[in-house]
Design an enzyme around this catalytic site. Structure first.
Site, PDB file in Angstrom:
ATOM      1  N   LYS A   1      -8.696  28.796  31.858  1.00  0.00           N
ATOM      2  CA  LYS A   1      -7.703  27.926  32.534  1.00  0.00           C
ATOM      3  C   LYS A   1      -7.585  26.589  31.799  1.00  0.00           C
ATOM      4  O   LYS A   1      -6.493  26.087  31.551  1.00  0.00           O
ATOM      5  CB  LYS A   1      -8.160  27.735  33.993  1.00  0.00           C
ATOM      6  CG  LYS A   1      -7.370  26.759  34.842  1.00  0.00           C
ATOM      7  CD  LYS A   1      -8.079  25.443  35.134  1.00  0.00           C
ATOM      8  CE  LYS A   1      -9.456  25.515  35.703  1.00  0.00           C
ATOM      9  NZ  LYS A   1     -10.117  24.222  35.899  1.00  0.00           N
TER      10      LYS A   1
ATOM     11  N   THR B   1     -10.757  20.050  37.723  1.00  0.00           N
ATOM     12  CA  THR B   1     -10.088  20.007  36.415  1.00  0.00           C
ATOM     13  C   THR B   1      -8.688  20.598  36.560  1.00  0.00           C
ATOM     14  O   THR B   1      -8.535  21.804  36.783  1.00  0.00           O
ATOM     15  CB  THR B   1     -10.870  20.815  35.356  1.00  0.00           C
ATOM     16  OG1 THR B   1     -12.206  20.325  35.283  1.00  0.00           O
ATOM     17  CG2 THR B   1     -10.200  20.694  33.995  1.00  0.00           C
TER      18      THR B   1
ATOM     19  N   LYS C   1     -10.171  15.166  30.022  1.00  0.00           N
ATOM     20  CA  LYS C   1     -10.996  16.324  30.390  1.00  0.00           C
ATOM     21  C   LYS C   1     -10.512  17.584  29.654  1.00  0.00           C
ATOM     22  O   LYS C   1     -11.311  18.376  29.148  1.00  0.00           O
ATOM     23  CB  LYS C   1     -10.938  16.520  31.910  1.00  0.00           C
ATOM     24  CG  LYS C   1     -11.602  17.787  32.432  1.00  0.00           C
ATOM     25  CD  LYS C   1     -13.082  17.823  32.164  1.00  0.00           C
ATOM     26  CE  LYS C   1     -13.681  19.153  32.586  1.00  0.00           C
ATOM     27  NZ  LYS C   1     -15.030  19.349  32.057  1.00  0.00           N
TER      28      LYS C   1
HETATM   29  N1  LIG Z   1     -18.828  25.006  36.669  1.00  0.00           N
HETATM   30  C1  LIG Z   1     -18.770  24.043  35.751  1.00  0.00           C
HETATM   31  O1  LIG Z   1     -19.617  23.982  34.847  1.00  0.00           O
HETATM   32  C2  LIG Z   1     -17.705  23.009  35.773  1.00  0.00           C
HETATM   33  C3  LIG Z   1     -16.522  23.177  36.457  1.00  0.00           C
HETATM   34  N2  LIG Z   1     -15.573  22.184  36.427  1.00  0.00           N
HETATM   35  C4  LIG Z   1     -14.315  22.324  37.139  1.00  0.00           C
HETATM   36  O2  LIG Z   1     -14.604  22.053  38.503  1.00  0.00           O
HETATM   37  C5  LIG Z   1     -13.802  22.854  39.360  1.00  0.00           C
HETATM   38  C6  LIG Z   1     -14.710  23.695  40.261  1.00  0.00           C
HETATM   39  O3  LIG Z   1     -15.523  24.464  39.430  1.00  0.00           O
HETATM   40  P1  LIG Z   1     -16.680  25.384  40.008  1.00  0.00           P
HETATM   41  O4  LIG Z   1     -17.372  24.707  41.104  1.00  0.00           O
HETATM   42  O5  LIG Z   1     -17.448  25.849  38.837  1.00  0.00           O
HETATM   43  O6  LIG Z   1     -15.812  26.586  40.560  1.00  0.00           O
HETATM   44  P2  LIG Z   1     -16.119  27.653  41.682  1.00  0.00           P
HETATM   45  O7  LIG Z   1     -15.237  28.795  41.322  1.00  0.00           O
HETATM   46  O8  LIG Z   1     -17.567  27.867  41.842  1.00  0.00           O
HETATM   47  O9  LIG Z   1     -15.590  26.943  43.015  1.00  0.00           O
HETATM   48  C7  LIG Z   1     -14.229  26.806  43.240  1.00  0.00           C
HETATM   49  C8  LIG Z   1     -13.994  26.143  44.572  1.00  0.00           C
HETATM   50  O10 LIG Z   1     -12.573  26.143  44.818  1.00  0.00           O
HETATM   51  C9  LIG Z   1     -12.339  26.770  46.083  1.00  0.00           C
HETATM   52  N3  LIG Z   1     -11.042  27.447  46.073  1.00  0.00           N
HETATM   53  C10 LIG Z   1     -10.561  28.311  45.165  1.00  0.00           C
HETATM   54  N4  LIG Z   1      -9.317  28.695  45.479  1.00  0.00           N
HETATM   55  C11 LIG Z   1      -9.008  28.071  46.644  1.00  0.00           C
HETATM   56  C12 LIG Z   1      -7.852  28.046  47.470  1.00  0.00           C
HETATM   57  N5  LIG Z   1      -6.756  28.750  47.170  1.00  0.00           N
HETATM   58  N6  LIG Z   1      -7.887  27.273  48.577  1.00  0.00           N
HETATM   59  C13 LIG Z   1      -8.982  26.549  48.881  1.00  0.00           C
HETATM   60  N7  LIG Z   1     -10.093  26.521  48.138  1.00  0.00           N
HETATM   61  C14 LIG Z   1     -10.111  27.265  47.022  1.00  0.00           C
HETATM   62  C15 LIG Z   1     -13.478  27.727  46.247  1.00  0.00           C
HETATM   63  O11 LIG Z   1     -13.599  28.106  47.595  1.00  0.00           O
HETATM   64  P3  LIG Z   1     -14.353  29.482  48.004  1.00  0.00           P
HETATM   65  O12 LIG Z   1     -15.800  29.153  48.051  1.00  0.00           O
HETATM   66  O13 LIG Z   1     -13.759  29.834  49.329  1.00  0.00           O
HETATM   67  O14 LIG Z   1     -13.999  30.492  46.943  1.00  0.00           O
HETATM   68  C16 LIG Z   1     -14.632  26.871  45.753  1.00  0.00           C
HETATM   69  O15 LIG Z   1     -15.007  25.950  46.719  1.00  0.00           O
HETATM   70  C17 LIG Z   1     -12.894  23.657  38.432  1.00  0.00           C
HETATM   71  O16 LIG Z   1     -11.693  22.965  38.289  1.00  0.00           O
HETATM   72  C18 LIG Z   1     -13.673  23.678  37.120  1.00  0.00           C
HETATM   73  O17 LIG Z   1     -12.826  23.857  36.016  1.00  0.00           O
HETATM   74  C19 LIG Z   1     -15.778  20.999  35.775  1.00  0.00           C
HETATM   75  C20 LIG Z   1     -16.943  20.793  35.106  1.00  0.00           C
HETATM   76  C21 LIG Z   1     -17.974  21.788  35.002  1.00  0.00           C
HETATM   77  O1  LIG Z   2     -15.649  21.946  32.695  1.00  0.00           O
HETATM   78  C1  LIG Z   2     -16.804  22.297  32.398  1.00  0.00           C
HETATM   79  C2  LIG Z   2     -17.578  21.518  31.468  1.00  0.00           C
HETATM   80  C3  LIG Z   2     -18.947  22.047  31.243  1.00  0.00           C
HETATM   81  C4  LIG Z   2     -19.747  21.040  30.466  1.00  0.00           C
HETATM   82  O2  LIG Z   2     -19.278  19.923  30.225  1.00  0.00           O
HETATM   83  O3  LIG Z   2     -20.884  21.385  30.130  1.00  0.00           O
END
Ligand SMILES: NC(=O)C1=CN([C@@H]2O[C@H](COP(=O)(O)OP(=O)(O)OC[C@H]3O[C@@H](n4cnc5c(N)ncnc54)[C@H](OP(=O)(O)O)[C@@H]3O)[C@@H](O)[C@H]2O)C=CC1
Ligand SMILES: O=CCCC(=O)O
Length: 365
Positions: free
Chosen positions: A313, A170, A245
């Site tokens: 964010k 996102t 989104k």
């Molecule tokens: N969780 C949710 O319910 C949802 C999340 N999203 C979106 O999806 C994305 C991921 O979310 P989510 O999986 O929850 O987040 P997490 O915080 O669990 O994972 C983030 C990922 O990004 C990596 N990362 C962060 N900073 C860096 C960097 N500087 N360089 C390289 N890799 C980096 C992390 O690596 P490392 O493991 O090394 O920290 C990890 O793999 C976000 O944009 C979020 O807004 C969308 C829908 C639903």
């Molecule tokens: O970006 C996160 C969305 C979470 C959801 O759709 O339930």
């Protein structure tokens, strides 16, 4: 113009095509502008802002398809960058479906469960992209998405003609366009595909993809999107998926903030907040999110599915989008302040439902 969306629920390709045709025929009576052959063709927009989507003649569409990947699709080499809360289960679903998956994550140990399921590992995004046909990226925020795609040993350095990059993180439209330009400069193609749905839908392959960008890559990626998700929308030019989104998550963040206030108000007014959750669940404002999160919020428990820092964010980015098109969003702006307060309380990595803690102040009466 009216925006018309269709869901196709059949479970194999043959039925999918017939259903699509049937729905196209049906839809033309409700939505006559869809009756011509432009249905599957995006009207090209030169660039952001998404004002063009709102005022233009583009017809977005959504498809639900769960057909099993073909032999050719299984031969496609799929990369996956970013194995956090969302990326891990998404990549696991690809592996479990029989796809040839290569993974990378900044914290290498998070790759271990996936390599033990059969995934390959490469030590940089560049090497993943170089060794794969289609590479997905699920990163935390705009900064990390740019770093992984465009930084030193980033994915763009490993891209080239015939390769595709699908960013499912996102981010804001500007970031997505920047990444798209860098990928395209390498000769590769780009699709943005942020997701609606959280940890459980990711585990269950029930995400909703909001895609935009290269149409041919959209078609190539479709079988993989269908493994990870329950539906996919194609929304035209890069930036439109990101904007959709952000609007969805802006609504969600505001809903959660007002729900938190309601739970606390009901309790202070001498009501049982559990009963409030039940009442809400039976009425017009019922939402799965309230039923799912309400009971744990009442117990001050916030097991992380969607980290609060990511919700803040998204509100910040949505407010930027609103600013860019001069749309007042006072409710979202107020909600954003609450998430910032919650972050100040050290709740960044808790679930976004922990925003309720920001409203738990004792006021002098
Ligand atoms: N969780 C949710 O319910 C949802 C999340 N999203 C979106 O999806 C994305 C991921 O979310 P989510 O999986 O929850 O987040 P997490 O915080 O669990 O994972 C983030 C990922 O990004 C990596 N990362 C962060 N900073 C860096 C960097 N500087 N360089 C390289 N890799 C980096 C992390 O690596 P490392 O493991 O090394 O920290 C990890 O793999 C976000 O944009 C979020 O807004 C969308 C829908 C639903
Ligand atoms: O970006 C996160 C969305 C979470 C959801 O759709 O339930």
């Amino acid at each position: 113009m009216s925006l018309c969306f269709f869901l196709v629920k059949n479970r194999n390709t043959h039925h999918l095509l017939s259903s699509t045709a049937a729905i196209m025929a049906l839809s033309s009576s409700f939505c006559p502008q869809l009756s011509n052959t432009n249905y599957f063709r995006a009207t090209p927009y030169s660039s952001f802002p998404t004002k063009q989507l709102l005022s233009g003649s583009y017809k977005p569409f959504s498809v639900r398809a769960t057909s099993s990947p073909s032999k050719d699709e299984l031969a496609t080499r799929v990369g996956f960058l970013g194995l956090g809360i969302m990326g891990s289960p998404m990549a696991i679903n690809l592996i479990n479906a029989g796809c040839d998956v290569t993974v990378w994550n900044r914290t290498k140990s998070k790759c271990d469960p996936l390599t033990s399921l059969g995934a390959k590992y490469k030590p940089s995004p560049e090497e993943v992209a170089a060794s794969c046909d289609v590479t997905f990226a699920m990163l935390a925020d705009p900064e990390s998405a740019v770093e992984v795609a465009c930084g030193k040993h980033g994915a763009a350095s490993g891209m080239g003609p015939g390769k595709g990059y699908v960013d499912v993180s996102t981010v804001d439209g500007g970031t997505s366009i920047l990444i798209s330009e860098r990928i395209k400069a390498s000769g590769g193609s780009f699709l943005e595909a942020p997701v609606s749905g959280s940890k459980k839908p990711a585990e269950d392959g029930q995400l909703i993809f909001l895609t935009a960008g290269d149409k041919s890559l959209y078609e190539t990626a479709a079988p993989f999107l269908d493994i990870m998700g329950k539906s996919r929308f194609y929304l035209g030019d890069v930036g439109n998926g990101a904007a959709m989104k952000l609007v969805v998550n802006m609504i969600m963040g505001s809903m959660m903030a007002t729900f938190a206030e309601g739970l606390l108000l009901s309790e202070k007014a001498g009501l049982d907040p559990n009963v409030l959750v039940e009442v809400v669940s039976q009425g017009a404002i019922s939402a799965p999110m309230f039923a799912l999160k309400g009971p744990s919020m009442i117990k001050s428990s916030y097991p992380t599915a969607f980290p609060l820092k990511h919700q803040q964010k998204d509100l910040r980015l949505a407010l930027g989008l609103a600013e860019s098109v001069s749309q007042p969003t006072p409710i979202a702006a107020a909600a954003n302040e609450l998430y910032k307060v919650a972050k100040g309380h050290g709740l960044s990595d808790d679930d976004f439902s922990a925003v309720i803690e920001a409203v738990k102040v004792k006021l002098q009466s």
